[in-house]
Design an enzyme around this catalytic site. Structure first.
Site, PDB file in Angstrom:
ATOM      1  N   TYR A 281       0.843  -1.210   0.000  1.00 30.81           N
ATOM      2  CA  TYR A 281       0.000   0.000   0.000  1.00 30.81           C
ATOM      3  C   TYR A 281       0.873   1.253   0.000  1.00 30.81           C
ATOM      4  O   TYR A 281       1.683   1.451   0.904  1.00 30.81           O
ATOM      5  CB  TYR A 281      -0.880  -0.024   1.248  1.00 30.81           C
ATOM      6  N   TYR A 329      -1.993   4.452 -10.212  1.00 35.03           N
ATOM      7  CA  TYR A 329      -3.076   3.659 -10.806  1.00 35.03           C
ATOM      8  C   TYR A 329      -4.431   4.163 -10.302  1.00 35.03           C
ATOM      9  O   TYR A 329      -5.195   4.798 -11.015  1.00 35.03           O
ATOM     10  CB  TYR A 329      -2.820   2.187 -10.486  1.00 35.03           C
TER      11      TYR A 329
END
Lengths: 383, 138
Positions: A281, A329
């Protein structure tokens, strides 16, 4: 603990139909798209689902209602963006205990457009409004900057090393048609971008997008009857150490990640060196650096040198965040589900131009709050 | 008196004493009588041993800069103009708290983690004084 190894599998994984800036879609519409796509990917019907897991500021049952589901098992565990990874662990326990069989873990967030998003519920007498807000805490970048500054002080981590993460991640994004930001990026670009909260520049910070994602988890037995190769859950871990950043036990070390990672690796019976793709993450560039240290991919303080020289980029020795990450993204606000989706696709060999060769073991690692919580998962198509 | 249009703390029963002391420009900390732990933020139970046998002790107001950030994109309606410094100060008594570092150039090159700091109270409304910190002078 190791008796849980390989007991369940992720059998479906999908994004929403659209991702990006979607003012024409509510958060729940994004849930619905992702759930529908994940079930189709799994070869399952809506009526097969008997458990719903989601996190947000809603009740988990609100997502279930919108989707027309009547689950007999509901889990709304909310420990931040890593919640969806923790949900896999919870689903594993519930499935192994016979409480449910097909778990839908779903995420939909209108992070940019804020359509049908619940408001923040902190009152002026909440801990954070008493002890942080009066000093001008300006959202997540400020909190993460406090950790980044301490990390730089203790270990000599540099802004250039932070920027290496953003640059390498952008190279992966360029290989992902669904990534929001695909133009080439250099270390100098990152360093020249606007300072948000020193030492974090704009390009050290993740995107804010609208998107959904979902995965379907079921028992290993049932998984073997489904059309796609099961992605077995080998190990999981989760931990929570605090919530508000001023309560962080050690600003240069991510304690929750260390605790979660140790258990996930022990349960899986694998070591960091066995990992073929790492989905870490990346809300900010400092986060994967501290994750690499906490998870044992390198020693404490060596995360900066570890990522130098574009080691995590396509063609590098350590494929990381191959979807383009939260940095390039998508990042809805609670990004954790997308680490699972990409890991499943990598393990199945479905990632096209960004496919990691011979990808057998994937690691997903999520972040909650202000380095407050963590959830880690090790998965493989081999059990 | 007030330089503060931003969020002001509203005390709860367990924090009222802290904010009342701050209004008198005194920094107080809760201490657990059962285990001796001094902690922050104030709670109704010791976060180390869960005892409710707590007392308030006056803190020295001295500490060190534990970490900081220079905020360029600030919180909306926050009265200190950007850039401003948010700091975590480790008090001499042990606990850490979030604060602003004031009376300094908001320039990372001129700030040093570990530097000694001291409390200075800012009266931001008739009822509220916020503990900020500045480089120690003595």
């Amino acid at each position: 603990m190791t008796r849980m190894r390989g007991r369940v599998a992720i059998v479906g994984a999908a994004e929403s139909d659209e991702m990006g800036r979607l003012p024409h879609k509510s958060a729940f519409a994004l849930h619905a798209e992702a759930a529908r796509n994940a079930l189709a990917d799994a070869g399952l019907e809506k009526d097969d689902v008997d458990a719903v897991f989601t996190a947000g500021l809603w009740m988990a049952s609100e997502a279930a209602e919108y989707l027309g589901l009547r689950p007999r098992y509901v889990d709304g565990t909310q420990i931040g963006g890593c919640s969806f990874i923790a949900h896999v662990e919870h689903a594993m326990g519930a499935i192994a205990a016979g409480l449910c069989e097909v778990a839908l873990i779903t995420h939909g967030e209108s992070g940019a457009s804020r359509v049908a998003m619940p408001g923040m519920r902190f009152g002026p007498d909440s801990v954070r409004l008493q002890f942080e807000a009066p000093f001008g805490l300006a959202g997540p970048p400020t909190g993460y900057a406090l950790a980044a500054a301490r990390h730089m002080h203790e270990f000599g981590t540099t802004s250039e090393q932070l920027a290496e993460v953003a640059v390498a991640t952008r190279k992966w994004a360029a290989l992902n048609p669904r990534a929001a930001m695909r133009d080439p990026l250099t270390v100098d670009d990152v360093l020249a971008s606007r300072m948000i909260s020193w030492p974090l520049h704009l390009l050290d910070c993740c995107l804010v997008t609208d998107a959904g994602g979902a995965v379907v988890v079921t028992s290993a037995e049932r998984a073997r009857d489904l059309p796609k190769r099961p992605v077995y859950v080998l190990g999981t871990g989760e931990a929570s150490t605090h919530v508000i950043v001023s309560q962080m036990p050690d600003f240069a070390r991510w304690d929750a990640a260390r605790i979660a990672g140790e258990r996930a690796f022990a349960m899986a019976g694998v070591a960091p060196a066995d990992v073929d793709v790492a989905m870490l993450y990346d809300a900010f560039t400092i986060v994967p650096i501290m994750a690499l240290e906490a998870l044992g991919f390198c020693k404490p303080g060596e995360g900066g040198p570890f990522v130098a020289g574009q080691r995590t980029a396509p063609g590098g020795a350590f494929p990381m965040n191959t979807n383009g990450g939260g940095l390039s993204y998508t990042h809805t606000g609670m990004y954790g589900i997308f680490t699972l989706i990409e890991a499943v696709w990598q393990l199945r060999g479905e990632c096209g131009a960004r496919q990691v060769p011979d990808c057998r073991v994937a690691l997903c690692h999520g972040l909650g709050g202000m380095f407050s919580a963590a959830a880690t998962l090790v998965a493989s198509t081999d059990v | 008196m007030s330089d503060h249009a931003g969020p002001l703390p509203v005390p709860t029963p367990e924090t009222r004493r802290y904010w009342e002391a701050a209004r008198r420009h005194v920094l107080e900390l809760p201490r657990c009588r059962a285990c001796g732990h001094r902690f922050f933020y104030p709670r109704a139970a010791c976060p180390r041993c869960l005892s409710a046998d707590l007392e308030w002790v006056q803190a020295s107001g001295r500490g060190t800069l534990h970490t900081f950030t220079v905020v360029h994109r600030g919180a909306r309606d926050f009265p200190l103009g950007t850039p401003y410094v948010i700091a975590i100060v480790e008090l001499a008594e042990g606990p850490r708290l979030m604060t602003n570092l004031v009376d300094v150039e908001p320039d990372p090159a001129r700030l040093r983690i570990g530097m000694p700091v001291e409390v200075v109270f800012a009266d931001v409304s008739a009822d509220v004084a916020l503990p900020r910190f500045r480089p120690a002078r003595a």
